[in-house]
Design a protein around this motif. Structure first.
Motif, PDB file in Angstrom:
ATOM      1  N   ASP A  18       0.852  -1.184   0.000  1.00  0.00           N
ATOM      2  CA  ASP A  18       0.000   0.000   0.000  1.00  0.00           C
ATOM      3  C   ASP A  18       0.892   1.239   0.000  1.00  0.00           C
ATOM      4  O   ASP A  18       1.753   1.371  -0.862  1.00  0.00           O
ATOM      5  CB  ASP A  18      -0.919  -0.045   1.225  1.00  0.00           C
ATOM      6  N   ASP A  19       0.713   2.133   0.973  1.00  0.00           N
ATOM      7  CA  ASP A  19       1.477   3.376   1.044  1.00  0.00           C
ATOM      8  C   ASP A  19       2.484   3.323   2.180  1.00  0.00           C
ATOM      9  O   ASP A  19       2.194   2.793   3.255  1.00  0.00           O
ATOM     10  CB  ASP A  19       0.542   4.574   1.264  1.00  0.00           C
ATOM     11  N   ASN A  35       3.791  -0.521  -3.307  1.00  0.00           N
ATOM     12  CA  ASN A  35       2.967  -0.613  -4.509  1.00  0.00           C
ATOM     13  C   ASN A  35       2.433   0.744  -4.935  1.00  0.00           C
ATOM     14  O   ASN A  35       2.414   1.072  -6.118  1.00  0.00           O
ATOM     15  CB  ASN A  35       1.780  -1.557  -4.265  1.00  0.00           C
ATOM     16  N   ASP A  36       1.987   1.544  -3.953  1.00  0.00           N
ATOM     17  CA  ASP A  36       1.282   2.780  -4.283  1.00  0.00           C
ATOM     18  C   ASP A  36       2.156   4.021  -4.150  1.00  0.00           C
ATOM     19  O   ASP A  36       2.216   4.832  -5.066  1.00  0.00           O
ATOM     20  CB  ASP A  36       0.025   2.919  -3.409  1.00  0.00           C
ATOM     21  N   SER A  37       2.824   4.189  -3.006  1.00  0.00           N
ATOM     22  CA  SER A  37       3.609   5.423  -2.840  1.00  0.00           C
ATOM     23  C   SER A  37       4.600   5.293  -1.706  1.00  0.00           C
ATOM     24  O   SER A  37       4.432   4.487  -0.779  1.00  0.00           O
ATOM     25  CB  SER A  37       2.677   6.606  -2.556  1.00  0.00           C
ATOM     26  N   ASN A  60       3.415  -0.538  -9.168  1.00  0.00           N
ATOM     27  CA  ASN A  60       2.397  -1.571  -9.042  1.00  0.00           C
ATOM     28  C   ASN A  60       2.362  -2.358 -10.346  1.00  0.00           C
ATOM     29  O   ASN A  60       2.042  -1.803 -11.399  1.00  0.00           O
ATOM     30  CB  ASN A  60       1.031  -0.938  -8.752  1.00  0.00           C
ATOM     31  N   SER A  84      -0.181   3.838 -10.958  1.00  0.00           N
ATOM     32  CA  SER A  84       0.123   3.929  -9.532  1.00  0.00           C
ATOM     33  C   SER A  84       1.629   3.820  -9.337  1.00  0.00           C
ATOM     34  O   SER A  84       2.357   3.349 -10.199  1.00  0.00           O
ATOM     35  CB  SER A  84      -0.606   2.821  -8.773  1.00  0.00           C
ATOM     36  N   PRO A 120      -2.557   9.089  -0.479  1.00  0.00           N
ATOM     37  CA  PRO A 120      -2.982   8.071   0.461  1.00  0.00           C
ATOM     38  C   PRO A 120      -3.827   8.639   1.576  1.00  0.00           C
ATOM     39  O   PRO A 120      -3.688   9.801   1.962  1.00  0.00           O
ATOM     40  CB  PRO A 120      -1.663   7.517   1.006  1.00  0.00           C
TER      41      PRO A 120
END
Length: 442
Positions: free
Chosen positions: A208-209, A229-231, A252, A258, A439
């Motif tokens: 995730d973040d 994966n995201d930030s 991602n 993303s 996020p």
């Protein structure tokens, strides 16, 4: 019959004795009370020290490619945990500490083949306060966040904490848990202590973040040191990385829109065999001190540098805008900061874009056989550019091994076709690049 004065004298002696006894009791009681008061004062003083709140500041901006105004919550930036209702746990050899409820957990101890497992409700916020923790495993993460809303890994002030995985990771069903700290959900790294991570695969991973707002972190690993994966967002702290792959990596595999990195503070010292700082979509730098030694220093589809002290030593490309996302066109945009790039010999480029390069401000000090390489346009609007010790006011193109002038270099104004043909990010505009929808925070 005795004279009256004899009885009176005896009576007075009795009163004096009783009075002395009473005074003696009074003195003893007073001494006990003073001792109790001193003990209470000591407890209060200790409690005050342990609950002192220390926060850091995120120098975010709203006008960049990423609108970072509300990116960091107050709790993200608080380097000390509220221990008033904390539970205290100790790791032990061969045991798993399973945390199933929201709360603050102070963890200490040294163990082998042990794990801190967070398996809480999807709405739960869990804070792990590492207070002198040492875990060495062969094949499993030392900290595994299986479920939660957000997990804070906070190092207590003055403590040394070590997490190490020495062998081949074993998957958890369909999940390849391949990091010393592995999280399926949002992860925040902060605190006032030291965390040392070593891994035969990734160092710290979240699906995730990830946010870093404090603490001293050392990572030695075979694959990515910090992976999300995201930030990945960095506001403060000191991070030192030695990676046989990438330093910071946000991408991602299932969604090329993303994966972004935002840095507005802190100190990053990255040594990596491949990319130092790499994202699929955007890398935005608004501050901080960043030192990178790698094959490619900083790489993303869209790179925006607004401030900060950046020092890159690379053997391929120093700063590279490469088409990795369908949401943007390749662009390097420099608006401020102090950027030093030292390139190795051969077919290397200090500033390389598969699209456009725009320099609006800042100071670029480039030591390279090929200072600039772009596919569409190069635009110089302001700032200071030093190439091999000489100040210049143009962006020459070294595309295809030094064929200057190719790609439509301009001086002043915008690149032909706008910002390198850059497409606006999905989710609307938030300022001049304006990616919104960062996020969730809390």
């Amino acid at each position: 019959m005795k004279p009256l004065k004899t009885y009176f004298a005896a009576w007075m002696l009795l009163l004096l004795a009783l009075s002395a006894a009473a005074c003696g009791n009074q003195t003893t009681k007073s001494t006990d009370t003073a001792a109790e008061a001193t003990e209470t004062a000591q407890v209060v003083e200790t409690t005050t020290e342990s609950t002192e709140t220390i926060t850091t500041t995120a120098n975010t901006t709203a006008s960049g490619a990423i609108d970072a105004t509300d990116l960091f919550s107050d709790r993200d930036l608080t380097q000390t945990a509220d221990l008033s209702g904390a539970k205290r746990l100790t790791v032990a050899d061969g045991e798993t500490l399973t945390i199933t409820e929201e709360g603050v957990y102070v963890i200490s101890g040294s163990a082998a083949e042990a794990q801190i497992l967070v398996e809480a409700d999807d709405s739960a916020k869990v804070q792990l306060v590492l207070s002198g923790v040492s875990i060495t495993n062969t094949s499993t993460p030392c900290i595994y966040v299986k479920s939660a809303d957000k997990v804070f890994v906070t190092t207590a002030e003055g403590t040394e904490n070590t997490l190490s995985v020495t062998g081949t990771f074993t998957a958890d069903g369909d999940t390849n848990t391949d990091a010393a700290i592995f999280s399926r959900d949002d992860l925040v790294l902060n605190g006032l202590g030291t965390l040392t991570v070593s891994s035969t695969d990734n160092g710290i991973t979240t699906k995730d973040d990830m946010k870093i707002t404090g603490g001293t972190i050392h990572i030695t690993c075979v694959s990515d040191a910090l992976e999300a994966n995201d930030s990945i967002a960095v506001a403060d702290g000191t991070v030192t990385i030695a990676s046989q792959k990438n330093g910071l990596h946000a991408a991602n595999d299932e969604d090329d829109t993303s994966g972004w990195i935002y840095i507005c503070g802190g100190t990053l010292n990255v040594t990596a065999a491949k990319d130092g700082v790499k994202a699929a979509t955007i890398i935005q730098i608004d501050g901080g001190a960043i030192t990178v030694t790698a094959s490619e220093g900083i790489e993303a589809t869209y790179i925006q540098i607004n401030d900060g002290a950046i020092n890159v030593t690379a053997s391929d490309d120093g700063i590279n805008a490469s088409q990795k996302s369908t949401a943007y066109s390749s662009l390097i945009e420099i608006n401020g900061g102090t950027i030093t790039v030292n390139m190795g010999q051969g077919d290397t480029d200090a500033i390389d874009s598969n699209g456009a390069i725009v320099v609006n401000g800042g100071t670029l000090d480039l030591t390279a056989q090929s200072p600039f390489d772009y596919d569409t346009t190069g635009t110089y609007n302001g700032g200071t550019i030093i190439v091999n010790g000489e100040t210049v006011n143009t962006i020459t193109n070294q595309m295809m091994g030094g064929m200057g002038g190719m790609g439509g270099m301009q001086q002043g104004g915008m690149p032909q076709g706008g910002m390198g043909g850059m497409q606006p990010p999905q989710g609307g505009m938030g300022g001049p690049g304006g990616m919104q929808g960062g996020p969730q925070h809390g």
